[in-house]
Design a protein around this motif. Structure first.
Motif, PDB file in Angstrom:
ATOM      1  N   GLN A 172      56.367 -12.399  -7.587  1.00 37.17           N
ATOM      2  CA  GLN A 172      55.264 -11.542  -7.143  1.00 37.17           C
ATOM      3  C   GLN A 172      55.757 -10.413  -6.231  1.00 37.17           C
ATOM      4  N   ARG A 173      56.505 -10.739  -5.186  1.00 39.44           N
ATOM      5  CA  ARG A 173      56.968  -9.689  -4.264  1.00 39.44           C
ATOM      6  C   ARG A 173      58.032  -8.798  -4.922  1.00 39.44           C
ATOM      7  N   GLY A 174      59.031  -9.455  -5.518  1.00 39.96           N
ATOM      8  CA  GLY A 174      60.141  -8.681  -6.077  1.00 39.96           C
ATOM      9  C   GLY A 174      59.667  -7.684  -7.117  1.00 39.96           C
ATOM     10  N   ALA A 186      68.436 -10.706 -11.062  1.00 37.18           N
ATOM     11  CA  ALA A 186      68.639 -12.150 -11.256  1.00 37.18           C
ATOM     12  C   ALA A 186      67.278 -12.816 -11.111  1.00 37.18           C
ATOM     13  N   GLU A 187      66.889 -13.572 -12.118  1.00 38.65           N
ATOM     14  CA  GLU A 187      65.579 -14.245 -12.089  1.00 38.65           C
ATOM     15  C   GLU A 187      65.643 -15.438 -13.042  1.00 38.65           C
ATOM     16  N   LEU A 188      65.250 -16.619 -12.519  1.00 37.45           N
ATOM     17  CA  LEU A 188      65.318 -17.850 -13.321  1.00 37.45           C
ATOM     18  C   LEU A 188      64.387 -17.807 -14.530  1.00 37.45           C
ATOM     19  N   GLU A 237      60.741 -14.910 -18.888  1.00 34.62           N
ATOM     20  CA  GLU A 237      59.697 -13.920 -19.136  1.00 34.62           C
ATOM     21  C   GLU A 237      59.644 -12.869 -18.016  1.00 34.62           C
ATOM     22  N   ARG A 238      59.717 -13.354 -16.776  1.00 34.98           N
ATOM     23  CA  ARG A 238      59.697 -12.427 -15.631  1.00 34.98           C
ATOM     24  C   ARG A 238      60.933 -11.521 -15.642  1.00 34.98           C
ATOM     25  N   ARG A 239      62.083 -12.151 -15.938  1.00 33.94           N
ATOM     26  CA  ARG A 239      63.349 -11.391 -15.939  1.00 33.94           C
ATOM     27  C   ARG A 239      63.294 -10.271 -16.969  1.00 33.94           C
ATOM     28  N   GLN A 273      61.970 -17.757  -3.171  1.00 35.07           N
ATOM     29  CA  GLN A 273      61.049 -18.505  -2.310  1.00 35.07           C
ATOM     30  C   GLN A 273      61.703 -18.897  -0.979  1.00 35.07           C
ATOM     31  N   ASP A 274      60.864 -19.267  -0.034  1.00 33.03           N
ATOM     32  CA  ASP A 274      61.280 -19.476   1.363  1.00 33.03           C
ATOM     33  C   ASP A 274      62.573 -20.275   1.534  1.00 33.03           C
ATOM     34  N   GLN A 275      62.698 -21.385   0.797  1.00 31.28           N
ATOM     35  CA  GLN A 275      63.861 -22.256   1.011  1.00 31.28           C
ATOM     36  C   GLN A 275      65.098 -21.744   0.279  1.00 31.28           C
ATOM     37  N   GLN A 276      64.919 -20.644  -0.457  1.00 26.95           N
ATOM     38  CA  GLN A 276      66.053 -20.122  -1.250  1.00 26.95           C
ATOM     39  C   GLN A 276      66.487 -18.753  -0.739  1.00 26.95           C
ATOM     40  N   HIS A 277      66.366 -18.529   0.561  1.00 24.20           N
ATOM     41  CA  HIS A 277      66.740 -17.223   1.113  1.00 24.20           C
ATOM     42  C   HIS A 277      68.190 -17.172   1.600  1.00 24.20           C
ATOM     43  N   THR A 278      68.645 -18.274   2.211  1.00 20.99           N
ATOM     44  CA  THR A 278      69.910 -18.206   2.956  1.00 20.99           C
ATOM     45  C   THR A 278      71.119 -18.001   2.047  1.00 20.99           C
ATOM     46  N   LEU A 281      65.528  -8.712   3.120  1.00 24.40           N
ATOM     47  CA  LEU A 281      65.222 -10.123   2.853  1.00 24.40           C
ATOM     48  C   LEU A 281      63.758 -10.395   3.162  1.00 24.40           C
ATOM     49  N   GLU A 282      63.103 -11.097   2.236  1.00 25.32           N
ATOM     50  CA  GLU A 282      61.705 -11.454   2.481  1.00 25.32           C
ATOM     51  C   GLU A 282      61.596 -12.420   3.658  1.00 25.32           C
ATOM     52  N   LYS A 283      60.418 -12.437   4.255  1.00 25.20           N
ATOM     53  CA  LYS A 283      60.171 -13.389   5.338  1.00 25.20           C
ATOM     54  C   LYS A 283      59.746 -14.719   4.734  1.00 25.20           C
TER      55      LYS A 283
HETATM   56  N1  LIG Z   1      56.502  -9.837   3.482  1.00 15.79           N
HETATM   57  C1  LIG Z   1      55.347 -10.397   3.186  1.00 15.79           C
HETATM   58  O1  LIG Z   1      54.329 -10.048   3.722  1.00 15.79           O
HETATM   59  C2  LIG Z   1      55.285 -11.477   2.139  1.00 15.79           C
HETATM   60  C3  LIG Z   1      54.099 -11.718   1.451  1.00 15.79           C
HETATM   61  C4  LIG Z   1      54.089 -12.731   0.486  1.00 15.79           C
HETATM   62  C5  LIG Z   1      55.232 -13.488   0.271  1.00 15.79           C
HETATM   63  N2  LIG Z   1      56.370 -13.244   0.987  1.00 15.79           N
HETATM   64  C6  LIG Z   1      57.612 -14.014   0.784  1.00 15.79           C
HETATM   65  O2  LIG Z   1      58.300 -13.452  -0.337  1.00 15.79           O
HETATM   66  C7  LIG Z   1      59.080 -14.485  -0.984  1.00 15.79           C
HETATM   67  C8  LIG Z   1      58.770 -14.463  -2.471  1.00 15.79           C
HETATM   68  O3  LIG Z   1      57.408 -14.769  -2.668  1.00 15.79           O
HETATM   69  P1  LIG Z   1      56.739 -14.595  -4.106  1.00 15.79           P
HETATM   70  O4  LIG Z   1      55.296 -14.840  -3.942  1.00 15.79           O
HETATM   71  O5  LIG Z   1      57.218 -13.347  -4.727  1.00 15.79           O
HETATM   72  O6  LIG Z   1      57.392 -15.844  -4.863  1.00 15.79           O
HETATM   73  P2  LIG Z   1      57.554 -16.071  -6.418  1.00 15.79           P
HETATM   74  O7  LIG Z   1      57.645 -17.539  -6.604  1.00 15.79           O
HETATM   75  O8  LIG Z   1      56.511 -15.313  -7.157  1.00 15.79           O
HETATM   76  O9  LIG Z   1      58.967 -15.391  -6.725  1.00 15.79           O
HETATM   77  C9  LIG Z   1      60.199 -15.975  -6.421  1.00 15.79           C
HETATM   78  C10 LIG Z   1      61.069 -15.811  -7.653  1.00 15.79           C
HETATM   79  O10 LIG Z   1      62.406 -16.224  -7.374  1.00 15.79           O
HETATM   80  C11 LIG Z   1      62.919 -16.749  -8.592  1.00 15.79           C
HETATM   81  N3  LIG Z   1      64.142 -17.549  -8.342  1.00 15.79           N
HETATM   82  C12 LIG Z   1      64.221 -18.828  -7.906  1.00 15.79           C
HETATM   83  N4  LIG Z   1      65.507 -19.211  -7.823  1.00 15.79           N
HETATM   84  C13 LIG Z   1      66.255 -18.147  -8.201  1.00 15.79           C
HETATM   85  C14 LIG Z   1      67.653 -17.938  -8.343  1.00 15.79           C
HETATM   86  N5  LIG Z   1      68.552 -18.920  -8.092  1.00 15.79           N
HETATM   87  N6  LIG Z   1      68.098 -16.730  -8.748  1.00 15.79           N
HETATM   88  C15 LIG Z   1      67.214 -15.743  -9.039  1.00 15.79           C
HETATM   89  N7  LIG Z   1      65.860 -15.901  -8.949  1.00 15.79           N
HETATM   90  C16 LIG Z   1      65.395 -17.089  -8.532  1.00 15.79           C
HETATM   91  C17 LIG Z   1      61.760 -17.563  -9.138  1.00 15.79           C
HETATM   92  O11 LIG Z   1      61.904 -17.856 -10.514  1.00 15.79           O
HETATM   93  C18 LIG Z   1      60.583 -16.658  -8.835  1.00 15.79           C
HETATM   94  O12 LIG Z   1      60.226 -15.832  -9.921  1.00 15.79           O
HETATM   95  C19 LIG Z   1      58.689 -15.795  -0.306  1.00 15.79           C
HETATM   96  O13 LIG Z   1      59.680 -16.168   0.601  1.00 15.79           O
HETATM   97  C20 LIG Z   1      57.386 -15.465   0.409  1.00 15.79           C
HETATM   98  O14 LIG Z   1      57.150 -16.254   1.539  1.00 15.79           O
HETATM   99  C21 LIG Z   1      56.406 -12.238   1.887  1.00 15.79           C
END
Ligand SMILES: NC(=O)c1ccc[n+]([C@@H]2O[C@H](COP(=O)([O-])OP(=O)(O)OC[C@H]3O[C@@H](n4cnc5c(N)ncnc54)[C@H](O)[C@@H]3O)[C@@H](O)[C@H]2O)c1
Length: 471
Positions: A14-16, A37-39, A42-44, A80-85, A100-102
């Motif tokens: 969603q964000r990316g 890079a996207e798992l 369809e999204r990729r 997602q949150d746990q996959q940032h570091t 980097l997203e929060k």
């Molecule tokens: N800044 C803001 O105000 C704000 C608002 C909403 C969400 N966020 C944060 O943004 C982040 C993303 O949220 P989202 O709603 O877009 O999530 P999402 O689940 O829609 O997107 C995350 C994507 O990462 C992909 N992914 C997972 N592992 C991967 C890997 N190893 N390599 C490549 N891609 C991989 C997933 O397939 C998924 O499509 C979250 O951490 C969320 O908390 C921030």
């Protein structure tokens, strides 16, 4: 003529895709994505098609992408949150400057590691604290800094998450479980804690916190409610959380928007309730109405990739967003209060809850010379200052001046990130900047971890001790 910044995207969700990808499509002179890079295939593929990325530059995961020669200057990490570091550390070490997203990470140690590696490598690492970029919070900071309020004595800040947003993200959705994502005070309020530090220009000295999960639990389910709303729920006509009402009729979103919107947009959002056909017909004459009549964005884009009414109904039959909110596997709180004392002695409370009728952030600041009240909503925002001596009331319209999300903050964040890359910003601590470096973000994240510890252990946390504990 400027050259677009060459960038890679990690996580086209969603964000990316919908925020940063969309920004690149709207501003091709500013940034160009060269690899993704996207798992999810369809999204990729959809992202690759939108940005003309060739097949050899599309990756299932960030590891093979970052193993390749560097594509450009910037990496956007939107997993997602746990996959940032892990991807962020790898991208910094590979030579990228990172947005980097929060939340930056979900443990204090990982947050610190990110700061250390950013500073060791000399790369820029900025965290997406979008509120700093809004006209609304920028104006609020300017008012405080101008001295108009006198000395700031107390701030009461409310993060009113609407009942349907709570249900979407924190009961049915991705942020419902603390262990799988993050405590809600971190996931939702690292923005608010960051803004409080930024507004005050000071750190928090001590805090305490209370809160729990009160409502979204099985004992509150309507009698006979099945696991999914569409399995013949007897409360379909009366329960606000009935999934087709939230996602197919979409009325809660438009009501929240109409509450703070102005002019034609407000009328159109209100008309969605009684005459959606009319809004649709008028959108041929007034294209600005198309944003409402043909809306395909959050939250419905999360429920179905192509969110037509038919696809949404299909997704609600067995998918996570069709579940009864009282029969989910959620465990994060639905209300929490953090009481803080800042370094200069001011008291600050942050109230976060998931039961607001209309979504929005409300701030009230008591100063020695004036009081400030502010509303930051989906459709618009304003600030009002009341001066003690003169009784003068000053009204500021702080509504977004662009159409992007978070009160215009999403696009302005990207503008600032790209500008910082072009100007070779150091990424070092600089509290005058809107951009939040990793070191600045560390403080708000530590406050969120401290608030969670204070809530669970029923204690007052001194931030100096909490900061030192991890060193
Ligand atoms: N800044 C803001 O105000 C704000 C608002 C909403 C969400 N966020 C944060 O943004 C982040 C993303 O949220 P989202 O709603 O877009 O999530 P999402 O689940 O829609 O997107 C995350 C994507 O990462 C992909 N992914 C997972 N592992 C991967 C890997 N190893 N390599 C490549 N891609 C991989 C997933 O397939 C998924 O499509 C979250 O951490 C969320 O908390 C921030």
């Amino acid at each position: 003529m400027i050259e677009p910044v060459a960038a890679i995207l990690i996580g086209a969700g969603q964000r990316g895709s919908e925020v940063y990808g969309e920004y690149a499509l709207q501003h091709p002179e500013q940034v160009r994505f060269l690899a993704v890079a996207e798992l999810d295939a369809e999204r990729r593929q959809r992202f690759a098609a939108q940005h003309s990325i060739s097949p050899e530059d599309q990756f299932e995961s960030w590891k093979p992408l970052l193993a390749r020669d560097q594509y450009g200057q910037a990496a956007l990490v939107c997993t997602q949150d746990q996959q940032h570091t892990a991807p962020t550390l790898a991208a910094l070490r590979a030579g990228y400057d990172v947005l980097l997203e929060k939340p930056m990470a979900t443990t204090p140690d990982e947050c610190r590691q990110l700061v250390d590696v950013a500073e060791e490598t000399g790369r820029q690492l900025h965290i997406c604290h979008v509120l700093r970029f809004t006209k609304h919070f920028s104006k609020m900071r300017e008012i405080i800094q101008s001295g108009e309020l006198g000395e700031v004595i107390n701030i009461s800040h409310r993060e009113n998450v609407s009942w349907w947003h709570m249900a979407h993200s924190f009961v049915r959705g991705n942020w419902r479980q603390k262990e799988a994502s993050a405590p809600m005070i971190l996931a939702k309020c690292c923005h608010d804690l960051d803004i409080l530090i930024w507004l005050m220009g000071q750190n928090c000295e001590q805090l305490s916190s209370v809160g729990n999960l009160l409502h979204y639990r099985p004992q509150n389910a309507p009698p006979g409610a099945p696991k999914y709303c569409l399995e013949g729920c007897p409360a379909a006509e009366t329960c606000p959380y009935y999934a087709p009402f939230i996602y197919v009729e979409l009325l809660p979103l438009w009501r929240s928007y109409a509450e703070t919107a102005k002019g034609v947009s407000r009328l159109a959002a209100q008309a969605q309730e009684r005459a959606p056909g009319l809004v649709n017909a008028l959108s041929n004459l007034a294209p600005t109405l198309r944003g409402i009549s043909e809306y395909r964005g959050w939250p419905i884009s999360v429920v179905a990739q192509d969110p037509t009414p038919e696809n949404l109904m299909d997704a609600l039959r067995e998918g996570p967003y069709g579940r009864c909110v009282y029969h989910c596997d959620n465990d994060v709180v639905d209300h929490q209060v953090v009481n803080m004392q800042f370094e200069g002695g001011a008291s600050v409370t942050l109230t976060m809850h998931g039961h607001a009728h209309v979504e929005g952030r409300f701030t009230r600041i008591q100063g020695s010379r004036a009081e400030l009240q502010a509303t930051f909503g989906y459709g618009g925002s304003w600030i009002e200052v009341n001066e003690h001596r003169s009784d003068r009331r000053i009204h500021y319209d702080t509504s977004a001046d662009n159409a992007s999300g978070h009160g215009g903050g999403d696009d302005r964040l990207m503008d600032a990130f790209l500008k910082s890359l072009r100007e070779g910003g150091s990424g070092k601590f600089d509290n005058s900047s809107h951009l939040s470096t990793a070191r600045q973000s560390l403080e708000s994240h530590l406050m969120a971890f401290a608030a969670e510890e204070a809530r669970l252990e029923e204690k007052v946390v001194r931030m100096s001790e909490f900061r030192e504990a991890g060193l």
